[in-house]
Write an enzyme that holds these catalytic residues in place. Structure first.
Site, PDB file in Angstrom:
ATOM      1  N   ASP A  30      -5.471   9.043  -6.417  1.00 18.99           N
ATOM      2  CA  ASP A  30      -4.717   7.835  -6.132  1.00 18.99           C
ATOM      3  C   ASP A  30      -3.372   8.263  -5.562  1.00 18.99           C
ATOM      4  OD1 ASP A  30      -5.388   4.865  -6.680  1.00 18.99           O
ATOM      5  OD2 ASP A  30      -3.227   5.008  -7.045  1.00 18.99           O
ATOM      6  N   THR A  61      -1.811  -2.474   0.779  1.00 24.09           N
ATOM      7  CA  THR A  61      -2.258  -3.867   0.654  1.00 24.09           C
ATOM      8  C   THR A  61      -1.119  -4.869   0.462  1.00 24.09           C
ATOM      9  OG1 THR A  61      -2.582  -3.534  -1.725  1.00 24.09           O
ATOM     10  CG2 THR A  61      -4.501  -3.213  -0.290  1.00 24.09           C
ATOM     11  N   THR A 100     -11.273  -5.175   5.560  1.00 22.88           N
ATOM     12  CA  THR A 100     -10.847  -6.478   5.064  1.00 22.88           C
ATOM     13  C   THR A 100     -11.212  -7.624   5.995  1.00 22.88           C
ATOM     14  OG1 THR A 100      -8.858  -7.783   4.501  1.00 22.88           O
ATOM     15  CG2 THR A 100      -8.609  -6.083   6.156  1.00 22.88           C
ATOM     16  N   TYR A 124      -0.776  -6.088   8.388  1.00 17.65           N
ATOM     17  CA  TYR A 124      -1.822  -5.555   7.520  1.00 17.65           C
ATOM     18  C   TYR A 124      -3.174  -5.598   8.219  1.00 17.65           C
ATOM     19  CZ  TYR A 124      -5.336  -5.550   3.799  1.00 17.65           C
ATOM     20  OH  TYR A 124      -6.452  -5.300   3.044  1.00 17.65           O
TER      21      TYR A 124
END
Length: 300
Positions: A30, A61, A100, A124
């Site tokens: 991560d 995000t 997405t 984004y």
């Protein structure tokens, strides 16, 4: 199978780290372990670990913050996946990259298919679309899986917030003009595991033959307010709720730095037909998920 997972602490990454265990060894990172904006570090990790497959569940995000940090958003959402694809090419590995519904502008008003032209309306979405393209350009053994409205155990998920708000507020104002495909992170992870299990030891060939972009989300569509209504209906601890009214609002009532596409529900039939895997209706998955979300995990 040796799996290298990026984004292990995100909603999807958390579930992938558990669901993929039966398939073999998992090396998971991560942002605390590896800064994805450091492209050299990303490449070094892949080349040193030499996994059979890379699964990228990481992303920048923060949709609104991305408007003021476009360079960082593109570094993490586009150029890091590009390095993953190029590095996978060097070692003969495969790559699954999650994207997405925000690659669409939301003007279609019917389920988006993979043949619909992307037209993101915020930084984004633009960074994620470039990431898709760079991955596809640089690796044959790759799948891009677009998903929508992912929720899970995290306090940051919409479903968890609705449960919390229902215990704190008399009136819940929820937008009714945003429509998507609510997706339980665990269902998404388990479907990914099932997909990989079907490769039967011939991972590279299996994925190479099916290379492309696929939609993978909860089946069907829902407005935000309908999603919230279903969360409240399935709540097994209704006695704790204090809310009295679910009030519809418009996206325009809540101005944000980044524009939101109003309709981004996804048609997942191409995925189902290609991989011969059935995707549950979003309501069915939500009913299962609410129990997991509402009941604290066992300790010890």
């Amino acid at each position: 199978m040796h799996i290298l997972l990026f984004g292990k602490n995100g909603q999807l990454g958390y579930e992938l780290n558990r669901s993929l265990l039966p398939l073999g060894k998992i090396s998971a990172f991560d942002k605390e372990d590896l800064d994805l904006s450091n492209l050299a570090a990303v490449e070094n990790a892949i080349l040193s670990l030499r996994p059979d497959i890379i699964i990228n569940a990481s992303a920048y995000t923060a949709v609104d913050r991305a408007e003021n940090e476009p360079e960082l958003a593109f570094q993490i959402n586009a150029y890091a996946p590009e390095i993953m694809a190029k590095s996978a090419n060097k070692i003969g590995a495969a790559l699954i990259h999650f994207s997405t519904d925000y690659v669409f502008d939301g003007t279609k008003n019917s389920l988006y298919t993979e043949t619909d032209q992307p037209n993101p309306i915020n930084v984004y979405g633009k960074s994620k679309l470039l990431g898709e393209n760079l991955v596809i350009e640089n690796l044959q053994a790759t799948l891009v899986l677009r998903t929508s409205w992912v929720y899970g155990l995290s306090q940051e998920s919409f479903a968890q917030k609705v449960l919390k708000w229902s215990r704190q507020q008399k009136t819940l104002q929820i937008v009714d003009d945003q429509v998507g495909s609510p997706t339980w992170a665990r269902q998404l992870a388990e479907t990914t595991m099932a997909l990989l299990a079907q490769s039967r030891g011939d991972l590279i060939n299996y994925i190479s033959k099916r290379k492309g972009v696929y939609h993978l989300a909860g089946k069907g569509k829902s407005s935000r307010i309908e999603f919230a209504r279903q969360v409240l209906q399935f709540d097994p601890k209704k006695a704790e709720q204090v809310y009295e009214n679910l009030a519809p609002a418009r996206t325009a009532d809540f101005p944000t730095p980044a524009k939101r596409p109003l309709f981004t529900a996804l048609d997942c039939s191409l995925f189902e037909n290609t991989f011969e895997l059935s995707i549950p209706d979003w309501q069915h998955s939500l009913q299962l998920a609410i129990t997991a979300i509402s009941i604290p995990p066992l300790v010890g």
